[in-house]
Each structure stands twice: as structure tokens, then as C-alpha cells.
Design a protein around this motif. Structure first.
Motif, PDB file in Angstrom:
ATOM      1  N   UNK A 104       0.828  -1.205   0.000  1.00  0.00           N
ATOM      2  CA  UNK A 104       0.000   0.000   0.000  1.00  0.00           C
ATOM      3  C   UNK A 104       0.864   1.257   0.000  1.00  0.00           C
ATOM      4  N   UNK A 105       1.979   1.234   0.709  1.00  0.00           N
ATOM      5  CA  UNK A 105       2.855   2.406   0.734  1.00  0.00           C
ATOM      6  C   UNK A 105       3.335   2.752  -0.676  1.00  0.00           C
ATOM      7  N   UNK A 106       3.827   1.755  -1.405  1.00  0.00           N
ATOM      8  CA  UNK A 106       4.292   2.004  -2.773  1.00  0.00           C
ATOM      9  C   UNK A 106       3.152   2.508  -3.661  1.00  0.00           C
ATOM     10  N   UNK A 107       1.996   1.851  -3.568  1.00  0.00           N
ATOM     11  CA  UNK A 107       0.893   2.212  -4.457  1.00  0.00           C
ATOM     12  C   UNK A 107       0.299   3.567  -4.076  1.00  0.00           C
ATOM     13  N   UNK A 108       0.135   3.838  -2.792  1.00  0.00           N
ATOM     14  CA  UNK A 108      -0.431   5.132  -2.400  1.00  0.00           C
ATOM     15  C   UNK A 108       0.503   6.278  -2.768  1.00  0.00           C
ATOM     16  N   UNK A 109       1.818   6.046  -2.668  1.00  0.00           N
ATOM     17  CA  UNK A 109       2.755   7.062  -3.137  1.00  0.00           C
ATOM     18  C   UNK A 109       2.614   7.300  -4.626  1.00  0.00           C
ATOM     19  N   UNK A 110       2.411   6.220  -5.372  1.00  0.00           N
ATOM     20  CA  UNK A 110       2.187   6.304  -6.821  1.00  0.00           C
ATOM     21  C   UNK A 110       0.911   7.097  -7.105  1.00  0.00           C
ATOM     22  N   UNK A 111      -0.173   6.776  -6.382  1.00  0.00           N
ATOM     23  CA  UNK A 111      -1.440   7.494  -6.565  1.00  0.00           C
ATOM     24  C   UNK A 111      -1.269   8.979  -6.295  1.00  0.00           C
ATOM     25  N   UNK A 112      -0.618   9.314  -5.189  1.00  0.00           N
ATOM     26  CA  UNK A 112      -0.429  10.728  -4.842  1.00  0.00           C
ATOM     27  C   UNK A 112       0.413  11.442  -5.885  1.00  0.00           C
ATOM     28  N   UNK A 113       1.434  10.749  -6.397  1.00  0.00           N
ATOM     29  CA  UNK A 113       2.235  11.345  -7.463  1.00  0.00           C
ATOM     30  C   UNK A 113       1.386  11.635  -8.688  1.00  0.00           C
ATOM     31  N   UNK A 114       0.593  10.664  -9.096  1.00  0.00           N
ATOM     32  CA  UNK A 114      -0.275  10.844 -10.266  1.00  0.00           C
ATOM     33  C   UNK A 114      -1.286  11.969 -10.053  1.00  0.00           C
ATOM     34  N   UNK A 115      -1.920  11.979  -8.888  1.00  0.00           N
ATOM     35  CA  UNK A 115      -2.970  12.966  -8.634  1.00  0.00           C
ATOM     36  C   UNK A 115      -2.405  14.376  -8.505  1.00  0.00           C
ATOM     37  N   UNK A 116      -1.236  14.501  -7.917  1.00  0.00           N
ATOM     38  CA  UNK A 116      -0.623  15.837  -7.816  1.00  0.00           C
ATOM     39  C   UNK A 116      -0.267  16.363  -9.195  1.00  0.00           C
ATOM     40  N   UNK A 117       0.228  15.489 -10.063  1.00  0.00           N
ATOM     41  CA  UNK A 117       0.566  15.896 -11.436  1.00  0.00           C
ATOM     42  C   UNK A 117      -0.697  16.303 -12.194  1.00  0.00           C
ATOM     43  N   UNK A 118      -1.757  15.516 -12.047  1.00  0.00           N
ATOM     44  CA  UNK A 118      -3.023  15.820 -12.705  1.00  0.00           C
ATOM     45  C   UNK A 118      -3.550  17.189 -12.259  1.00  0.00           C
ATOM     46  N   UNK A 119      -3.459  17.459 -10.954  1.00  0.00           N
ATOM     47  CA  UNK A 119      -3.936  18.732 -10.428  1.00  0.00           C
ATOM     48  C   UNK A 119      -3.083  19.892 -10.915  1.00  0.00           C
ATOM     49  N   UNK A 120      -1.783  19.696 -10.974  1.00  0.00           N
ATOM     50  CA  UNK A 120      -0.894  20.749 -11.476  1.00  0.00           C
ATOM     51  C   UNK A 120      -1.223  21.084 -12.928  1.00  0.00           C
ATOM     52  N   UNK A 121      -1.458  20.060 -13.719  1.00  0.00           N
ATOM     53  CA  UNK A 121      -1.781  20.286 -15.124  1.00  0.00           C
ATOM     54  C   UNK A 121      -3.136  20.988 -15.275  1.00  0.00           C
ATOM     55  N   UNK A 122      -4.080  20.610 -14.409  1.00  0.00           N
ATOM     56  CA  UNK A 122      -5.399  21.243 -14.449  1.00  0.00           C
ATOM     57  C   UNK A 122      -5.299  22.724 -14.101  1.00  0.00           C
ATOM     58  N   UNK A 123      -4.508  23.030 -13.075  1.00  0.00           N
ATOM     59  CA  UNK A 123      -4.311  24.430 -12.675  1.00  0.00           C
ATOM     60  C   UNK A 123      -3.669  25.228 -13.796  1.00  0.00           C
TER      61      UNK A 123
END
Length: 498
Positions: free
Chosen positions: A474-493
């Protein structure tokens, strides 16, 4: 105050933090990785031996049929539905692909039958690091790749505060000398590993905190949890201890493998709680999570009671019992031993442990009861009942298998090994949504923050389950999710700003 600027700050370089950083690195998003310690890594680097996954390519090639439905329903039911269903689902569905991603990171794993005796017939879900030393070395090489790509890695530096007003403005950090730096940033990912390093938080949540043996990251002081709560994040959840095995002390613990005292604590011998009563089928020693939970249930401490004859037997003979940690230290494909002994140094080891308090020695049960502050009638009753079970080869209370009913406790000197519930960390903290964003009590997310790994509520109800490698997976995957979601949000902004 010094000033830096970046797009994302990642707090912590354990499994979750290194995974989030790797995603940002791959997608060429500028970031600064903070690590409180003097080298990168957390519990996932220094202690974990593998990760949980379903539907990996390796599992498919082996014809493993354990799938999403079985995993999702199994974990949901195990936790009596006290779970974040959407987050659990997202984790499970990405867990198989995470295996290939870990290979890309240089952290290769191989699906292999569980290390633990109690799980030898479990579905093939455990993916074990191919080589522990290589894992450590390759983990250390990742920061250099990040820096070469233009990012920053700051060791001996911790987050201490956030500048937040209708969104994240900056992360305030402090180095080992107390010097502070303001990092202007748009996103922060807290991957700092829970709160087992904060004695006040531990005492507030666990009545037996003083008896717990912390084999995890003592630098994990709950910073991410505290800062998220300060901004209104919901932190209501039953405390979840990352209990995993038991050991006498930091000096005599399973990671050292250098004491016969520790060896005997890894066997299904005769255990007494702090009221001089037997409290569990000692065969539970073969399931690390349940073993530790049993100890946590009786105040975090118990005693392994043996007599001199037992010590002498182990010194000179091979005993048909399995050391529960024997498998833990086997490399992929290596065959573990299924017997213990002879242990020629056992008497010296016990004598040395007596001097340091890990073992209490007495010539009689009366003397032992005084030294351990136990009720003598309760102690005598427990010893008599256990000896009777040995004599008749029938444990009619706790149902220990007859092939483990080997050693009675009859004549002094008697030895009591003081055993503690060992922990690798904590597994509760902040309620999050499926994107690992912290949420308020009304369910609305706190934007620009991501909470991952051992900081997260919702994977467990009240204790660490017997799904090997699930916390690290879960640690590896949740870090992956957070990385993806932060990038998505940055691009949206960025799109909205055009």
C-alpha cells in the motif's frame, strides 16, 4: 529564512515517499524530497522483505487464481467493513502493475510462497525482494537520479509547518542545526510513516505503549498527521498498531539473530501473561501479526518460561521445532531449516541476558513470582496445568498441536524471558479519499495535500491483518497514486490559468 521553490514537496523517503518521487521524476515534474534521517529510506527499506499484490504478470504466468474479488471481499470482511472501500479498491487494482513499476525502480521482487509457517498454504500474493542487499543499494541510488534530473534531495531535514491560505503556499522545513527554509510549492505529499516515534501520541492511543518494542522508524513523529489535522483534516479512527512479532529487547531482537534467548522466543514453548496466566495457543508464534496482536492484547508484555532441563536439551540436541524467523531471512528460493539446535552457547546467552534484565532467573517458582511480582497461586496453577497437558499430550484449553507439547517446566532453576510486542510503526492517522487527499469531517478534500502510506486511515479496522506485505504494498501504491494525482492537479491548474 532561506527560500527555495518547486512544484511538489515530498516528505519522507520510505516506500511511499520514494514511490511518489519516482512518479514525479518520470513525469519530469520538479520536486524536493525531504528526509529527516541522514540517509534515504524508512521501514520499507530497512525492514520490509516484500509487498502484497494481485494480478501481477508473475502471478498470471503461474496461474494464480486469487483475484480482485477475493482480495477485496476478504479484506473488507476481515476488517468488519471498517474500511475505505474506494481507496482499498484503487490500491488492489494498481497493486499488480506496481510489481513491474518496482522493477523499473531497481527494487525487483519475485512472487513466492509466504515466509511464515502459518501462511504456507495461502494464495500466492507475496512478492519478495530478490536480494535484500541489492534492494538497499538500489534504493540509495534513486536520489542521485532525482538530483541529476534537476530535483533536490534534502536529508536531515524535516517539515515543521505549512503556509496555507485557500491553498498551499509553502512548506516550512528545518535542518539538523535548527535552520529553517521556506519552500514555495503547489503540492505536498506527506509520506513520513505514521507516529510511532512520538511517545506522547503513542501513550495517548495505546495503554501499553511503554511495553511496546519499537523496531520501526523512531523518526516517524506524526508530522504529516499533525499538520493535516491543523488544517481541519479528519483524524478520527480506531488506533491501529503495526504489530509484527515479539522480542525481548532492541539488543535481543529478530533482526540481529545472534542470541539463543531470541531463538527460544521464536518457538511455541510456554507463555504466561503479566497475571501469571497462559493466554494463547503459543503456536500463534508462526503468524507474526497475530502473535504480536496476542501480546498487545495482554498489555504488550509476557514471559516465556523454561526450566534448566529445557535449556540443557537445546544445548546438546536438535529439537523438532521450527524457528518462526528462520524463513524471514532466507533469500528467494532458499530452503529454511525445520529444526532448532544444538545451541552450544545457550547457557552463556541466558546468563548474559539475566545480567541485562531480558531474562529473570530463579531457583523456585516462589522466588520467580517475587521477582516478577506475580501471584504464586496463579503461577503454580498455570505451571501445573501446562505440565499436565504435556504429560497427557492434550492441551484441552488452548489446543496446541501435540507435536509441540515437548517441554514441561518442573525443576529449577527457572528462566523467564521477558518478551515484548514488537511494532514496525502505526497504521492510522488521516481519513483520505480515493486520491489520497485528506478530507474534513464533511468529506470535502483539503486541496494541495496528499497523505500516503502509514499516515492513512481506512485500510484496517483495529489491527494489522495477516496479508503479508500489504502495508508495504500500500505504501508504494499510495505514493504512486499521490504522485499521479498531484501531477493531474498541477496540469489542471495550468490549463485553467491559460
Amino acid at each position: 529564512m532561506k527560500a527555495l521553490s518547486t512544484s511538489v514537496v515530498v516528505v519522507g523517503s520510505g516506500s511511499a515517499g520514494i514511490s511518489a518521487s519516482f512518479e514525479l521524476y518520470k513525469q519530469k515534474i520538479p520536486f524536493i524530497l525531504l528526509e529527516r534521517g541522514d540517509k534515504v529510506g524508512g521501514a520499507g527499506k530497512f525492514g520490509a522483505h516484500g509487498v502484497f499484490a494481485i494480478n501481477s504478470k508473475q502471478q498470471i504466468a503461474k496461474g494464480v487464481t486469487y483475484d480482485y474479488q477475493q482480495a477485496f471481499e476478504g479484506l473488507t470482511e476481515y476488517n468488519h467493513y471498517f474500511v475505505n472501500g474506494e481507496l482499498l479498491s484503487r490500491f488492489l487494482k494498481k497493486s499488480g502493475a506496481n510489481i513491474d513499476r518496482m522493477t523499473e525502480m531497481g527494487l525487483s521482487v519475485t512472487v513466492e510462497q509466504s515466509e511464515q509457517e502459518a501462511h504456507l498454504n495461502d494464495p500466492l500474493v507475496y512478492h519478495k525482494f530478490n536480494n535484500f542487499k541489492d534492494k538497499m543499494n538500489n534504493w540509495d541510488q534513486l536520489p542521485a537520479k532525482f538530483v541529476e534530473a534537476g530535483n533536490t534531495v534534502l536529508t536531515e531535514t524535516a517539515a515543521v509547518d505549512l503556509d496555507y491560505e485557500n491553498g498551499l503556499k509553502a512548506v516550512i522545513v528545518e535542518d539538523k542545526n535548527g535552520e529553517r527554509t521556506r519552500i514555495s510549492t503547489q503540492k505536498v505529499i506527506f509520506a513520513d510513516g505514521g507516529y510511532c516515534g512520538d511517545p506522547n501520541m503513542m501513550a495517548e492511543k495505546y495503554a501499553d505503549s511503554k511495553n511496546l518494542l519499537n523496531l520501526g522508524e523512531r523518526k516517524a513523529d506524526g508530522t504529516g498527521i499533525k499538520l493535516a489535522k491543523k488544517l481541519g483534516a479528519d483524524t478520527n479512527h480506531t488506533p491501529v498498531l503495526f504489530a509484527h512479532g515479539c522480542a525481548p529487547s532492541l539488543q535481543i531482537n529478530p533482526m540481529r539473530r545472534d542470541s539463543s534467548v531470541e531463538t527460544l522466543t521464536n518457538l511455541p514453548l510456554f507463555w504466561l501473561d503479566q497475571t501469571a496466566n497462559r493466554f494463547v495457543n503459543e503456536d500463534i508464534v508462526y503468524d507474526f501479526a497475530m502473535w504480536a496482536n496476542a501480546a498487545h492484547n495482554v498489555g504488550g508484555k509476557y514471559y516465556v518460561l523454561v526450566d534448566q532441563k529445557t535449556i540443557d536439551t537445546f544445548k546438546t540436541q536438535q529439537v523438532n521445532l521450527k524457528d518462526t524467523f528462520e524463513r524471514q531471512f532466507c533469500e528467494v528460493g532458499e530452503t529454511p531449516r525445520t529444526t532448532v539446535g544444538p545451541l552450544p552457547n545457550i547457557q552463556q546467552d541466558f546468563d548474559d541476558a539475566e545480567k541485562t534484565g531480558e531474562v529473570v532467573k530463579a531457583n523456585s517458582l516462589s522466588e520467580l513470582s517475587e521477582k516478577l511480582n506475580l501471584s504464586l497461586p496463579a503461577l503454580q496453577r498455570s505451571v501445573d496445568a501446562y505440565n499436565h497437558a504435556i504429560d497427557v499430550q492434550d492441551d484441552d484449553v488452548f489446543l496446541k498441536p501435540t507435536d509441540e507439547l515437548l517441554f514441561n517446566v518442573e525443576s529449577g532453576p527457572f528462566y523467564a524471558i521477558v518478551e515484548h510486542c514488537a511494532i514496525l510503526g502505526t497504521l492510522d492517522g488521516v481519513n483520505v479519499n480515493r486520491n489520497c487527499e485528506p478530507v474534513r469531517e464533511d468529506g470535502t478534500p483539503i486541496k494541495d495535500l496528499y497523505i500516503v502510506g502509514n499516515n492513512v486511515n481506512g485500510l484496517y479496522s483495529d489491527g494489522y491483518p495477516s496479508y503479508e506485505g500489504i502495508a508495504n504494498g500500500f505504501a508504494f501504491v499510495s505514493g504512486w497514486i499521490a504522485g499521479e494525482e498531484s501531477i493531474k492537479s498541477l496540469k489542471q491548474t495550468k490549463m485553467e490559468a491559460l
